[in-house]
Design an enzyme around this catalytic site. Structure first.
Site, PDB file in Angstrom:
ATOM      1  N   ARG A  78      51.086  46.296  54.732  1.00  0.00           N
ATOM      2  CA  ARG A  78      51.955  47.427  54.360  1.00  0.00           C
ATOM      3  C   ARG A  78      51.473  48.708  55.037  1.00  0.00           C
ATOM      4  O   ARG A  78      51.683  49.806  54.531  1.00  0.00           O
ATOM      5  CB  ARG A  78      52.000  47.605  52.861  1.00  0.00           C
ATOM      6  CG  ARG A  78      50.631  47.744  52.230  1.00  0.00           C
ATOM      7  CD  ARG A  78      50.788  48.164  50.833  1.00  0.00           C
ATOM      8  NE  ARG A  78      49.552  47.971  50.099  1.00  0.00           N
ATOM      9  CZ  ARG A  78      49.415  48.350  48.861  1.00  0.00           C
ATOM     10  NH1 ARG A  78      50.401  48.936  48.241  1.00  0.00           N
ATOM     11  NH2 ARG A  78      48.277  48.149  48.229  1.00  0.00           N
ATOM     12  N   ASP A 253      37.527  42.886  54.837  1.00  0.00           N
ATOM     13  CA  ASP A 253      38.721  43.491  55.440  1.00  0.00           C
ATOM     14  C   ASP A 253      38.838  44.963  55.059  1.00  0.00           C
ATOM     15  O   ASP A 253      39.657  45.682  55.624  1.00  0.00           O
ATOM     16  CB  ASP A 253      39.993  42.732  55.029  1.00  0.00           C
ATOM     17  CG  ASP A 253      40.087  42.531  53.523  1.00  0.00           C
ATOM     18  OD1 ASP A 253      39.190  41.874  52.967  1.00  0.00           O
ATOM     19  OD2 ASP A 253      41.039  43.041  52.899  1.00  0.00           O
TER      20      ASP A 253
HETATM   21  P1  AMP Z   1      44.072  45.397  49.618  1.00  0.00           P
HETATM   22  O1  AMP Z   1      43.592  44.670  48.409  1.00  0.00           O
HETATM   23  O2  AMP Z   1      44.936  46.603  49.346  1.00  0.00           O
HETATM   24  O3  AMP Z   1      42.966  45.700  50.596  1.00  0.00           O
HETATM   25  O4  AMP Z   1      45.068  44.385  50.346  1.00  0.00           O
HETATM   26  C1  AMP Z   1      44.691  43.114  50.822  1.00  0.00           C
HETATM   27  C2  AMP Z   1      45.721  42.640  51.812  1.00  0.00           C
HETATM   28  O5  AMP Z   1      46.978  42.510  51.183  1.00  0.00           O
HETATM   29  C3  AMP Z   1      45.920  43.554  52.985  1.00  0.00           C
HETATM   30  O6  AMP Z   1      46.139  42.758  54.111  1.00  0.00           O
HETATM   31  C4  AMP Z   1      47.146  44.331  52.609  1.00  0.00           C
HETATM   32  O7  AMP Z   1      47.841  44.822  53.727  1.00  0.00           O
HETATM   33  C5  AMP Z   1      47.949  43.285  51.857  1.00  0.00           C
HETATM   34  N1  AMP Z   1      48.861  43.877  50.861  1.00  0.00           N
HETATM   35  C6  AMP Z   1      48.509  44.454  49.695  1.00  0.00           C
HETATM   36  N2  AMP Z   1      49.612  44.909  49.040  1.00  0.00           N
HETATM   37  C7  AMP Z   1      50.668  44.611  49.816  1.00  0.00           C
HETATM   38  C8  AMP Z   1      52.081  44.819  49.708  1.00  0.00           C
HETATM   39  N3  AMP Z   1      52.630  45.437  48.653  1.00  0.00           N
HETATM   40  N4  AMP Z   1      52.860  44.361  50.713  1.00  0.00           N
HETATM   41  C9  AMP Z   1      52.340  43.739  51.775  1.00  0.00           C
HETATM   42  N5  AMP Z   1      51.026  43.519  51.943  1.00  0.00           N
HETATM   43  C10 AMP Z   1      50.194  43.938  50.984  1.00  0.00           C
HETATM   44 MG    MG Z   2      42.597  46.399  52.216  1.00  0.00          MG
END
Ligand code: AMP
Ligand code: MG
Length: 506
Positions: A78, A253
Site C-alpha cells: 500500500r 521488512d
Molecule cells: P506492515 O505490518 O504494515 O509492515 O505490513 C506488512 C506487509 O503487508 C507490507 O508488505 C505491507 O505493504 C502489507 N500491507 C499491510 N496493510 C496492507 C493493506 N491494507 N493493503 C495492502 N498491503 C498491506
Molecule cells: Mg512494513
C-alpha cells in the site's frame, strides 16, 4: 513476481482529498510556499489523484522475517513511490504515498490506510525527527474522503473508518527484506545489482567518486557497506532505547538499510520504565519486540541481512567479524547518548556503566516515568541533601505516597554516587542543565495523548492533533500552553486499547 525489483503502478483515485497536516520544515526544504501547501492541487498531488510532471510511480518488491519466521514475498502493498524530489540544498529525497491504493504486492488487501494509523505515523515520524532520531519523515497527511473497512480488534466487528494517505519522505526506502527476497529466490545477479545500486545511490561516500551506476563495486566497498549498515542500525536502536521508544514490529521488512526508523505501526513510548513492555497486542504473549529486546533483535535482523548478501559479499569470516562488532557499536552509541542524558562528560568507564545499570534497576523498584525522570534529573540540586533531590524527582513516580523502603534507600545511594560523578566533571551547573535539557525531552508522543487527539478527531475536532504537531516540533522546550503534555500517563490509560497497546490493524 520474479527477476524484478519493482512494478510500475498508478495510485487509485480517491473521492475528496483534503489536507489535514503537512510538515512545515519539509515544505520549506522543498521550497513549497504556504499557499501551495494549502492549495487544492497539493491535496490532489499528495493523495495521488494528480501526478507530479514526469513521474512514473512504482511499488517495490521485498520479503521479510515476520516475528522470527520467513514470510516470503511482501512488498509495497500500500505504498506507491513517486520518485525523487530535490530539496533546495540539492539533496534528493524519495516521496512515497502510503495508502494510495493496491499494488501488485497487496496480496488481496485494499492498499489503503485509515486515519488513526496514518495520523500515528505522521506524528511519530515527525516527532522522531525533531528528537534527533534517524527516521523516515512525513510531508503530508491527506484525508481521502473515502471510507475503509477495518476489524480493529480482529474480533469479527469490522467498521467503516475514514481513509487517509501519508506522503513519506526518505533518502531511500530500501529495506533488509529487499535483499532477502533476491537471495531467497536465488536471483544472484539481481541481488548484486541491487547492492551496487544501493551503494551507488545511498552510500555514495563509500563508492569511488568515479563510480557510475551498475559498475563493479569492490569486495572491500561492499564489506564497508555492511559495516555501515550495522553501525547505523546500532545508533538508531540506541536512540530508541534512550527515549523509551518501542517500535513494536521489528520485522526484517521494517528495517531500513540506512538505519532509519520506518513503518510506524503499533509503536509506543515507555511511560513507567518497564523493560518487558511492548505496545503490540499481536506480540503480547511472546513479547519478541519488547523494549529491552530491541538491540538484540536488531542484531538478529542484521544476521538475516548478512545471510542474504553473503552470496555477493562471499567473505564469511569478515562478515562474521563485522556482526561480532555490533554489540560494541551498540554499547558505544548507547553510552554516548546516556552520558549526555545524565549530563556526565566522558561517560563510559566501568564505574559509569555500573552507575547506569544501578539507575535502570532503581527505576524498576517503583513504577517511575522514564521521560519525566530524566527531564527532572537536571533540576536535582545535588548539593548533598539527598531528600531535596528525591523531592525534585517525585513527580515521576506512579502510585501514591513518597519514596520509601528499599526504593528510597537505593535511589538515595544512587543520587549520592551520581552527584559525586557530576561534581568530578566540575562543569558549570547552568551549562550542564542546559545541555541535559537539550537531550531529555519535555514532551514525548505518549500513546494516550495521540489516542485522546484521535478521539476528538473522530468528532471532527482536530485542535488537539494540531497541538501535538506543534509540541513535537520543539520537544525540548516547555509548552505551557499545552496542559497535560508533560505529565505521567493517567491511570485510565494504563490498559485502554490505543492508549496503551495497539493492534497491527491499520
Ligand atoms: P506492515 O505490518 O504494515 O509492515 O505490513 C506488512 C506487509 O503487508 C507490507 O508488505 C505491507 O505493504 C502489507 N500491507 C499491510 N496493510 C496492507 C493493506 N491494507 N493493503 C495492502 N498491503 C498491506
Ligand atoms: Mg512494513
Amino acid at each position: 513476481m520474479s527477476e524484478a525489483l519493482y512494478s510500475t503502478v498508478l495510485p487509485s483515485p480517491v473521492r475528496a482529498p483534503r489536507l489535514l497536516l503537512c510538515s512545515p520544515s519539509l515544505c520549506e526544504d522543498f521550497g513549497f510556499d504556504t499557499d501551495f501547501c494549502h492549495s487544492e492541487r497539493f491535496a490532489q498531488l499528495m493523495s495521488g489523484n494528480e501526478r507530479f510532471p514526469g513521474v512514473s510511480p512504482f511499488a517495490t518488491r521485498y520479503g521479510g522475517h515476520q516475528f522470527g519466521n520467513w514470510a516470503g514475498q511482501l512488498g509495497d502493498g500500500r505504498a506507491i513511490n513517486l520518485g525523487e524530489l530535490a530539496t533546495r540544498d540539492g539533496q534528493l529525497l524519495n516521496l512515497q504515498l502510503k495508502g494510495a491504493g493496491p499494488t501488485p504486492y497487496s496480496r488481496g488487501a485494499d492498499g489503503r490506510a485509515v486515519l488513526r494509523s496514518s495520523l500515528r505515523e505522521f506524528l511519530c515520524s515527525e516527532a522522531m525527527h525533531f528528537l534527533g532520531v534517524p527516521t523516515t519523515r512525513a510531508l503530508s497527511l491527506v484525508l481521502s474522503g473515502d471510507e475503509v473497512v477495518r476489524d480493529m480488534f480482529y474480533d469479527g466487528n469490522p467498521q467503516y473508518e475514514p481513509g487517509a494517505i501519508v506522503c513519506r519522505v526518505a533518502p531511500s526506502f530500501t529495506r533488509f527484506g529487499h535483499f532477502q527476497l533476491c537471495a531467497y529466490r536465488g536471483e544472484e545477479a539481481l541481488l548484486r545489482r541491487l547492492l551496487h545500486q544501493c551503494i551507488h545511490d545511498d552510500f555514495p561516500h563509500l563508492a569511488a567518486p568515479s563510480l557510475t551506476s551498475g559498475e563493479h563495486v569492490s569486495q572491500d566497498i561492499m564489506l564497508r557497506w555492511f559495516g555501515e549498515v550495522c553501525e547505523r542500525t546500532a545508533i538508531m536502536v540506541a536512540h530508541w532505547m534512550s527515549l523509551g521508544f518501542v517500535h513494536g514490529v521489528m520485522n526484517t521488512d521494517n528495517m531500513s538499510v540506512l538505519g532509519l526508523s520506518i513503518d510506524y505501526g503499533p509503536y509506543g513510548w515507555l511511560d513507567h520504565y518497564d523493560p518487558q513492555w511492548t505496545p503490540n497486542t499481536t506480540d503480547a504473549v511472546n513479547r519478541r519486540y519488547r523494549y529491552e529486546a530491541q538491540p538484540e533483535i536488531a542484531l538478529w535482523n542484521l544476521y538475516q541481512l548478512a545471510n542474504a548478501v553473503l552470496p555477493v559479499l562471499q567473505d564469511v569470516p569478515e562478515v562474521e567479524a563485522i556482526l561480532k562488532s555490533y554489540p560494541l557499536l551498540y554499547e558505544n552509541a548507547w553510552l554516548e547518548i546516556m552520558g549526555r542524558k545524565l549530563g556526565v562528560q566522558n561517560f563510559g568507564t566501568k564505574e559509569d556503566k555500573a552507575l547506569l545499570s544501578e539507575l535502570l534497576a532503581v527505576l524498576q523498584l517503583r513504577e517511575t516515568d522514564m521521560s519525566l525522570f530524566f527531564r527532572a534529573l537536571a533540576q536535582a540540586p545535588l548539593g548533598g541533601e539527598v531528600r531535596e533531590d528525591v523531592g525534585v524527582l517525585a513527580h515521576a513516580f506512579y502510585g501514591e505516597g513518597e519514596a520509601s523502603g528499599e526504593h528510597l534507600i537505593r535511589l538515595s545511594r544512587w543520587l549520592q554516587h551520581y552527584a559525586a560523578r557530576v561534581h568530578r566533571d566540575a562543569q558549570d551547573v547552568c551549562v550542564r542543565r542546559t545541555q541535559m535539557n537539550r537531550v531529555n525531552p519535555w514532551f514525548v508522543l505518549r500513546n494516550y495523548l495521540v489516542q485522546e487527539a484521535l478521539d476528538l478527531a473522530d468528532e471532527g475536532d482536530f485542535s488537539r492533533v494540531h497541538q501535538l504537531h506543534a509540541a513535537l516540533q520543539e520537544p525540548y522546550i516547555e509548552h505551557h500552553n499545552a496542559p497535560g503534555f508533560h505529565r505521567k500517563r493517567p491511570e485510565w490509560a494504563r490498559h485502554r486499547a490505543g492508549a496503551s497497546m495497539l493492534s497491527c490493524s491499520s
